[in-house]
Scaffold this active site. Sequence first.
Site, PDB file in Angstrom:
ATOM      1  N   LYS A 110       0.814  -1.219   0.000  1.00 35.12           N
ATOM      2  CA  LYS A 110       0.000   0.000   0.000  1.00 35.12           C
ATOM      3  C   LYS A 110       0.851   1.274   0.000  1.00 35.12           C
ATOM      4  O   LYS A 110       0.379   2.335  -0.379  1.00 35.12           O
ATOM      5  CB  LYS A 110      -0.975  -0.033   1.164  1.00 35.12           C
ATOM      6  CG  LYS A 110      -2.051  -1.082   0.915  1.00 35.12           C
ATOM      7  CD  LYS A 110      -3.074  -1.198   2.008  1.00 35.12           C
ATOM      8  CE  LYS A 110      -4.182  -2.153   1.623  1.00 35.12           C
ATOM      9  NZ  LYS A 110      -3.751  -3.569   1.617  1.00 35.12           N
TER      10      LYS A 110
HETATM   11  C1  PLP Z   1      -4.339  -4.640   0.897  1.00 32.08           C
HETATM   12  C2  PLP Z   1      -3.513  -5.865   0.754  1.00 32.08           C
HETATM   13  C3  PLP Z   1      -3.805  -6.852  -0.202  1.00 32.08           C
HETATM   14  C4  PLP Z   1      -5.033  -6.799  -1.097  1.00 32.08           C
HETATM   15  O1  PLP Z   1      -4.948  -5.815  -2.091  1.00 32.08           O
HETATM   16  P1  PLP Z   1      -6.282  -5.291  -2.845  1.00 32.08           P
HETATM   17  O2  PLP Z   1      -5.845  -4.151  -3.676  1.00 32.08           O
HETATM   18  O3  PLP Z   1      -7.212  -4.866  -1.727  1.00 32.08           O
HETATM   19  O4  PLP Z   1      -6.838  -6.412  -3.628  1.00 32.08           O
HETATM   20  C5  PLP Z   1      -2.933  -7.938  -0.313  1.00 32.08           C
HETATM   21  N1  PLP Z   1      -1.861  -8.058   0.493  1.00 32.08           N
HETATM   22  C6  PLP Z   1      -1.547  -7.132   1.430  1.00 32.08           C
HETATM   23  C7  PLP Z   1      -0.337  -7.341   2.293  1.00 32.08           C
HETATM   24  C8  PLP Z   1      -2.350  -5.994   1.598  1.00 32.08           C
HETATM   25  O5  PLP Z   1      -2.035  -5.084   2.545  1.00 32.08           O
END
Ligand code: PLP
Length: 495
Positions: A110
């Site tokens: 993120k």
């Molecule tokens: C948020 C997240 C995901 C999922 O990603 P999306 O864009 O919501 O599909 C997968 N792995 C981690 C570690 C995350 O923080």
Amino acid sequence: MLYHSTRSKQSFVTSKQAILEGIAPDGGLFVSDELFNTQLDFASCISDTYQELALKVLSLLLDDFSHDELCACVEAAYGSNFDTPQITPVTKLGNSWLLELFHGPTCAFKDVALQILPQFMNVAKQTLAPHTDIEIVCATSGDTGKAALAGFSTIPHMGVCVFYPQGKVSDIQRLQMVTQTGEYVCVAAVKGNFDDAQREVKNIFANRALEAQLKDTHVVLSSANSINVGRLVPQIVYYAYAYLTLVKDGVISFGAPVDFCVPTGNFGDVLAGWYAKQLGLPVGKLIVASNSNKVLCDLIKTGTYDKNRAFVKTISPSMDILVSSNFERLLYYLSDGDTSFVTECMNELSTSGSYALPLELHERLKADFSCGYATDDDTQKDIAATFETTGKVLDPHTAVAHFVMQQHPSQNVQVCLATASPYKFAADVLHALDPTATPQNGFDAICELQKLSHTTAPQQLTSLKDALVLHTRVCEVHDMAQAVLDCAKTLGTGE
Ligand SMILES: *Cc1c(COP(=O)(O)O)cnc(C)c1O
């Protein structure tokens, strides 16, 4: 390039407006019909740095930002705050490849979007709302909260207020949040679960009385969650960067299709891969990897979205989600921009909890996407087996994708997206590698994991041990609005 709602084409906004507003007034997500008419000549980008490539992708889709504005955003977001100049390096994993997205300040993917979104918002605010301050409000199940804090806490005239469910995030995740420095920062534990906090955040955004009170202090609320187009667009960059790295390293020649396997929750990450394909990147299959909350996987297999099922708590908590908001964007594009169809599906989803795709649309979905899922048991076994055969330690989210990818053998080169550092989930990873280990707390687990794997934990996680706890607020769900107001007061007065 103008944006409008997935649910109507009545009003159009620029990308700056779309980024500031987050969600369209009718509840839809911002999309642009220009996506299909826009191409990037990726073959000419092979020797680009991450930052050069980012600039090209962003200028295409956020075209009301000036070149200088985007340069400044990219420079601020993708510099020494990542622990490698490649930002998202590609490494070998057995017969396939790992796209490492966890080298940012909070060790989860993120960061790639939440390091640059605050920069976009800052520029958009200067253009469209120069005399207001912005307070970001978000509920988090763990990763988004810290990434938002890290991204927004240094931006002038912006505050950030994060709510996490008390007792329901990992030790390390909690410490990452409650030690956050910055003047206009509020972090509170909520007595409730993530859904309670999330629901109340939505109420706060719809609370007109609160909005009026905030106006007196020149503060408006905004959101940093993954439906913001300013989070989606930066994620396109690393798909292209990974592809071009494989070309540069002689693994493939330009034009050969590459499959990407993506651990999926809200469908933001994998949708960015689909956007990259529309822009001309030679993407083969996009493999949607779910954990036991496999709503999306079932949708791709059966053509029916059905959220009427029990919510399962797993060791990959950032994918514990039953309503994948970003899928609405794909529905829009797959239906050739049929806003009434999208509206109908979303209404059915909220009234009956499910909707079915027409046959042709389901076929189109399957042409671009495959899917699979991993249970916690599959995930733990994959972490152990991968370590044994390659010496690499995967985090549980990445292991879900790695497990699913191995069930989809392909002629194409395959890339697995690695979305978090294993040290962020040290206790669960350690348990997968050594079921007899009994760490006392998160730091204990980090130490044991370092010893066992002969790798070093990221400094920003180990240093939490000595960091001061700055946020101790605990609130009831009905007191969350007061916390937002308190944060706004400090923000509105600080010139
Ligand atoms: C948020 C997240 C995901 C999922 O990603 P999306 O864009 O919501 O599909 C997968 N792995 C981690 C570690 C995350 O923080």
